[in-house]
Motif scaffolding. Structure first.
Motif, short mmCIF file in Angstrom:
data_model
loop_
_atom_site.label_atom_id
_atom_site.label_comp_id
_atom_site.label_asym_id
_atom_site.label_seq_id
_atom_site.Cartn_x
_atom_site.Cartn_y
_atom_site.Cartn_z
N PRO A 181 -10.07 0.48 5.72
CA PRO A 181 -9.02 1.46 5.96
C PRO A 181 -9.26 2.69 6.41
O PRO A 181 -10.43 3.29 6.16
CB PRO A 181 -8.64 1.54 4.40
N ASP A 201 -8.09 6.67 5.94
CA ASP A 201 -7.16 7.59 5.39
C ASP A 201 -6.43 8.35 6.31
O ASP A 201 -6.99 9.32 6.82
CB ASP A 201 -8.18 8.27 4.40
N ARG A 202 -5.11 8.32 6.29
CA ARG A 202 -4.22 9.16 7.09
C ARG A 202 -3.46 9.95 6.12
O ARG A 202 -2.56 10.67 6.69
CB ARG A 202 -3.42 8.18 8.10
N THR A 203 -3.54 9.87 4.83
CA THR A 203 -2.76 10.70 3.71
C THR A 203 -3.02 12.11 4.11
O THR A 203 -4.14 12.64 4.33
CB THR A 203 -2.81 10.05 2.78
N SER A 247 0.85 9.59 -0.81
CA SER A 247 -0.51 9.01 -0.93
C SER A 247 -0.38 7.87 -1.95
O SER A 247 -1.65 7.38 -1.92
CB SER A 247 -1.47 10.20 -1.59
N LYS A 254 -2.38 0.24 2.93
CA LYS A 254 -3.81 0.54 2.41
C LYS A 254 -4.50 0.84 3.78
O LYS A 254 -5.69 1.57 3.42
CB LYS A 254 -4.16 -1.01 1.72
N GLY A 289 -4.61 4.37 3.95
CA GLY A 289 -5.05 4.82 2.92
C GLY A 289 -4.29 5.30 1.72
O GLY A 289 -4.61 6.00 0.74
N THR A 330 -2.55 4.29 -1.58
CA THR A 330 -2.80 3.58 -2.98
C THR A 330 -1.35 2.67 -3.13
O THR A 330 -0.21 3.40 -3.24
CB THR A 330 -3.03 4.28 -4.23
#
Length: 402
Positions: free
Chosen positions: A157, A159-161, A260, A301, A304, A306
């Motif tokens: 993954p 993370d793009r949050t 997120s 996911k 990024g 949850t």
């Protein structure tokens, strides 16, 4: 986690021959497995079946032949897990069967071509591979227009949050998804999916009526069956395309809203508890909530976010302001105790979000434990064939207000 790309390739004489050999092996395993059960009351083990039927197979590579036995025992295991309800895998005189290679028989060349192993002395199967990662497994199955390749490969993954907001997602039949982020809400319209399902059912009924009037095995019967399979496959592909585009749009809109973490309503098992009449039951049993939820889950996911499943029982009936339960009769929820009003599906999403927050004991940007007396109408996203799947695209997304 892993992804499974799916793409079509042209048929070759080699693939035709191997697919037919795989079908012959499947029918052979079925025949001897159930013959042993009927005559000797003995359930053959997978090891014995592989030793007697797969080892040294004349046409299939050893690993591919063993995977045919693996497919059969997975089907038997699923039948046992379901308390032996329904029909077990029986000999059905398959003409074609899926070919499967594990990582031992798959090699990714430097020029981006997959090489699938075959029997000694035969040419390897070569397939253009659009990904840099080497797949773990490869499946090739017969389709109406050639063959379909499905291959699994591992990916990490990214993370793009950009925030710490939480969202709740309520899955439905009229609206595929209602999303509440604590500050705003949007819905994904399911009208296009319902239209495709309606067309699929009417087309299947029409072609089945024609097929039943023809002599089984005749040339006209065969042509009608081929036509039916081809048209239904085309509709299935359109449904899959629709679900992929809408699930991608959901994730992109969540990222835009700095989400997120999301809680998705868990509606698994709902089909066993419903009985609303034949027509409504058919619609609910064809409800694509499982596939749509899975697509949202793995796409989120990968970005990024949850993801967790949350029990959705009574979420559409519980007032998010005072907790009073009332079963709504229309699309609007109106609480008879405190006067709260809001979109029924968004109310469900808000309650799913609140349960997720309580379950995780989340501490962060959550200032919406109590909602205002009137919930603002959510924006809505409709599907169209060229729906933008990226929030950075310049295309405009059709919207409606629920």
């Amino acid at each position: 986690m892993y992804l499974t790309p799916k793409f079509h390739i042209e048929g070759t004489d080699q693939l035709e021959r191997l697919s037919r050999s795989s079908a012959d092996l499947w029918n052979q395993i079925c025949t001897w497995y159930w013959r042993t059960v009927d005559r000797q009351n003995h359930w053959l083990s997978k090891t014995a079946t592989r030793r007697w039927h797969c080892k040294g197979h004349g046409r299939l590579p050893s690993q591919t032949a063993q995977e045919v036995a693996e497919q059969f025992y997975q089907a038997v295991g699923s039948w046992h897990d379901n308390d032996r309800r329904g029909n077990p895998p029986k000999r059905c005189d398959k003409e074609y069967n899926v070919l499967r290679w594990t990582y031992q028989g798959v090699t990714l060349r430097d020029d981006g071509v997959l090489r699938l192993s075959t029997k000694r002395g035969e040419d390897s199967i070569l397939i253009d591979w659009p990904v840099d990662e080497e797949p773990r497994t490869v499946e090739i199955g017969k389709s109406s227009g050639g063959f379909v390749v499905r291959a699994q490969y591992d990916t990490e993954p990214v993370d793009r949050t950009t925030g710490d907001k939480i969202a709740g997602i309520d899955l439905g039949e009229k609206h595929l998804a209602a999303v509440f982020t604590g500050q705003d809400a949007f819905t994904i319209n399911g009208g296009e999916l319902r239209a495709l399902r309606h067309y699929q059912n009417s087309l299947k009924a029409k072609l089945d009526a024609k097929i039943d009037r023809k002599e089984r095995g005749s040339s006209r019967w065969t042509k009608l069956v081929q036509t039916k399979n081809k048209q239904l496959d085309h509709i299935d592909n359109k449904i899959t395309d629709l679900l992929h585009k809408l699930s991608r749009k959901v994730v992109e809109m969540l990222l835009e809203r700095r989400v997120s973490a999301i809680g998705i309503g868990d509606v698994r098992g709902i089909r066993d508890r419903i009985d609303y009449g034949s027509q409504m039951n058919q619609r609910l049993h064809q409800w694509a909530y499982g596939e749509f939820a899975r697509m949202i889950e793995y796409k989120a996911k990968l970005a990024g976010i949850t993801v967790e499943r949350v029990d959705e029982a009574y979420t559409s009936q519980e007032c998010p302001q005072c907790g009073h339960r009332k079963k709504p009769s229309g699309r609007e929820y109106a609480c008879s105790e405190c006067g709260f009003r809001g979109h029924r599906d968004v109310v469900g999403a808000a309650n799913i979000r609140r349960r997720y927050v309580a379950k995780r004991k989340y501490v962060g940007n959550d200032n919406s434990s109590r909602l205002p007396g009137v919930m603002a109408s959510p924006s809505g996203v409709r599907f169209h064939p060229h729906l933008s799947c990226s929030s950075r695209s310049e295309r405009k997304t059709n919207r409606q207000f629920a």
